[in-house]
Write an enzyme that holds these catalytic residues in place. Sequence first.
Site, PDB file in Angstrom:
ATOM      1  N   LYS A  71       2.910  -2.575   2.367  1.00  0.00           N
ATOM      2  CA  LYS A  71       3.421  -3.820   2.971  1.00  0.00           C
ATOM      3  C   LYS A  71       4.899  -4.037   2.658  1.00  0.00           C
ATOM      4  O   LYS A  71       5.617  -4.645   3.436  1.00  0.00           O
ATOM      5  CB  LYS A  71       2.603  -5.014   2.487  1.00  0.00           C
ATOM      6  N   ASP A 115       0.368 -12.928   6.967  1.00  0.00           N
ATOM      7  CA  ASP A 115      -0.477 -13.359   5.836  1.00  0.00           C
ATOM      8  C   ASP A 115      -0.224 -14.828   5.499  1.00  0.00           C
ATOM      9  O   ASP A 115      -1.151 -15.594   5.277  1.00  0.00           O
ATOM     10  CB  ASP A 115      -0.186 -12.494   4.591  1.00  0.00           C
TER      11      ASP A 115
HETATM   12  P1  NAP Z   1      -0.301  -6.531  -5.158  1.00  0.00           P
HETATM   13  O1  NAP Z   1       0.993  -6.630  -4.427  1.00  0.00           O
HETATM   14  O2  NAP Z   1      -0.703  -5.266  -5.816  1.00  0.00           O
HETATM   15  O3  NAP Z   1      -0.291  -7.711  -6.268  1.00  0.00           O
HETATM   16  C1  NAP Z   1      -1.389  -7.917  -7.143  1.00  0.00           C
HETATM   17  C2  NAP Z   1      -0.982  -8.909  -8.238  1.00  0.00           C
HETATM   18  O4  NAP Z   1      -2.105  -9.054  -9.104  1.00  0.00           O
HETATM   19  C3  NAP Z   1       0.190  -8.440  -9.107  1.00  0.00           C
HETATM   20  O5  NAP Z   1       0.914  -9.545  -9.556  1.00  0.00           O
HETATM   21  C4  NAP Z   1      -0.549  -7.754 -10.253  1.00  0.00           C
HETATM   22  O6  NAP Z   1       0.203  -7.676 -11.437  1.00  0.00           O
HETATM   23  C5  NAP Z   1      -1.698  -8.704 -10.445  1.00  0.00           C
HETATM   24  N1  NAP Z   1      -2.792  -8.085 -11.172  1.00  0.00           N
HETATM   25  C6  NAP Z   1      -3.420  -6.915 -10.848  1.00  0.00           C
HETATM   26  N2  NAP Z   1      -4.382  -6.662 -11.778  1.00  0.00           N
HETATM   27  C7  NAP Z   1      -4.328  -7.672 -12.670  1.00  0.00           C
HETATM   28  C8  NAP Z   1      -5.047  -7.948 -13.862  1.00  0.00           C
HETATM   29  N3  NAP Z   1      -6.032  -7.138 -14.301  1.00  0.00           N
HETATM   30  N4  NAP Z   1      -4.734  -9.062 -14.564  1.00  0.00           N
HETATM   31  C9  NAP Z   1      -3.747  -9.879 -14.123  1.00  0.00           C
HETATM   32  N5  NAP Z   1      -3.019  -9.665 -13.017  1.00  0.00           N
HETATM   33  C10 NAP Z   1      -3.310  -8.571 -12.294  1.00  0.00           C
HETATM   34  O7  NAP Z   1      -1.529  -6.895  -4.203  1.00  0.00           O
HETATM   35  P2  NAP Z   1      -1.512  -7.966  -3.013  1.00  0.00           P
HETATM   36  O8  NAP Z   1      -1.208  -7.292  -1.720  1.00  0.00           O
HETATM   37  O9  NAP Z   1      -0.686  -9.122  -3.438  1.00  0.00           O
HETATM   38  O10 NAP Z   1      -3.070  -8.361  -2.941  1.00  0.00           O
HETATM   39  C11 NAP Z   1      -3.666  -9.139  -3.954  1.00  0.00           C
HETATM   40  C12 NAP Z   1      -5.113  -9.466  -3.570  1.00  0.00           C
HETATM   41  O11 NAP Z   1      -5.114 -10.285  -2.395  1.00  0.00           O
HETATM   42  C13 NAP Z   1      -5.939  -8.223  -3.195  1.00  0.00           C
HETATM   43  O12 NAP Z   1      -7.247  -8.404  -3.686  1.00  0.00           O
HETATM   44  C14 NAP Z   1      -5.945  -8.228  -1.686  1.00  0.00           C
HETATM   45  O13 NAP Z   1      -7.095  -7.598  -1.133  1.00  0.00           O
HETATM   46  C15 NAP Z   1      -5.972  -9.722  -1.409  1.00  0.00           C
HETATM   47  N6  NAP Z   1      -5.418 -10.057  -0.082  1.00  0.00           N
HETATM   48  C16 NAP Z   1      -6.231 -10.722   0.784  1.00  0.00           C
HETATM   49  C17 NAP Z   1      -5.758 -11.076   2.025  1.00  0.00           C
HETATM   50  C18 NAP Z   1      -6.669 -11.826   2.963  1.00  0.00           C
HETATM   51  O14 NAP Z   1      -6.384 -11.856   4.164  1.00  0.00           O
HETATM   52  N7  NAP Z   1      -7.713 -12.448   2.470  1.00  0.00           N
HETATM   53  C19 NAP Z   1      -4.445 -10.753   2.404  1.00  0.00           C
HETATM   54  C20 NAP Z   1      -3.632 -10.078   1.497  1.00  0.00           C
HETATM   55  C21 NAP Z   1      -4.141  -9.734   0.240  1.00  0.00           C
HETATM   56  P3  NAP Z   1       0.855  -6.243 -11.850  1.00  0.00           P
HETATM   57  O15 NAP Z   1       1.947  -5.999 -10.847  1.00  0.00           O
HETATM   58  O16 NAP Z   1       1.294  -6.469 -13.232  1.00  0.00           O
HETATM   59  O17 NAP Z   1      -0.253  -5.223 -11.707  1.00  0.00           O
END
Ligand code: NAP
Length: 289
Positions: A71, A115
């Site tokens: 993304k 989003d």
């Molecule tokens: P991302 O860019 O990888 O960001 C994930 C965030 O979560 C980062 O800040 C990461 O920190 C943190 N994190 C990961 N593991 C963690 C842990 N064990 N403890 C604390 N913090 C943790 O991912 P994203 O694209 O933002 O997506 C995040 C979630 O939203 C996913 O589950 C995705 O499927 C969901 N999502 C849903 C939709 C929807 O339409 N419903 C749309 C977009 C995303 P670090 O960088 O330190 O790892």
Amino acid sequence: MRISGATQLVGLIGWPVSHSGSPAMHAAAAEALNLDLAYVPLPVRSQDLGQAIRGLAALGFLGANVTIPYKQSALDYMDELDPASEVIGAINTIVVDRKGGSESASPLLRGYNTDWSGFLRDLDEQGWNPENKECLILGAGGAARAVAYGLLARWARVTVASRRKKQGESVAARLGASLGNEPPHSIELSSVSDYCSHTKPDLIVNATPLGMAPKFDHSAWPADTAYPEGALVYDLVYQPVETKLMRDARAAGCHVSNGLGMLVQQGALAFELWTGKRPDMEIMVAALE
Ligand code: NAP
């Protein structure tokens, strides 16, 4: 659907993509509108991302969705970005624009982020107005930035809690200057308990992958902190449909939502960008389920 010589194509670029519900959701939407359109998974390795994105135009695609882990990096291959995706620093939708250029010119690749607007549309569906509300976002990745952008655009107060201090600070810095209203605050995830001792969030959004299948017993909410009664706890995760966070928050008197509504809304907005037609949301939800 039956593929014909005139079938138009849209793709999903990511790695992996085999688990995605988007092909089923978009296929159902296209069929209901009687559109000759196929939405195909495009698993792309990171070293091939640029070629794959440029190939969309060469192969006559209408566009594509972009998902994890591209993304942010996909932004570099766009000719134009909508203002929101520029601020958020991530796109989830590409439109191949053939009308912008002349007959001989290459089509333009336009990047969008649906989003943030999909999240807001789902809040609207739930009758929840962010204006002047106190919102706490857990996580500081791409989805957190999109959600924070949407909430700020609707005049909420936003705090981003991240496990890496710098990541939260960079979200605050990126969004702070953009909208002209109160910039987001950033705290560490380990300080959520302290934050809750002086501030009662009206909305808590989980924007981490914690709780997602198969790690059903994980939650981003700190075990030592009581849930603020009456708050809406919105988990962006949608597999499982009820996460541990949602279960615990519901038991503590909160309203809860998973990320299914946002998924459908962001998909519907992308579908409109490619086809100019508004899809039937109920049909999209049914296809996902
Ligand atoms: P991302 O860019 O990888 O960001 C994930 C965030 O979560 C980062 O800040 C990461 O920190 C943190 N994190 C990961 N593991 C963690 C842990 N064990 N403890 C604390 N913090 C943790 O991912 P994203 O694209 O933002 O997506 C995040 C979630 O939203 C996913 O589950 C995705 O499927 C969901 N999502 C849903 C939709 C929807 O339409 N419903 C749309 C977009 C995303 P670090 O960088 O330190 O790892």
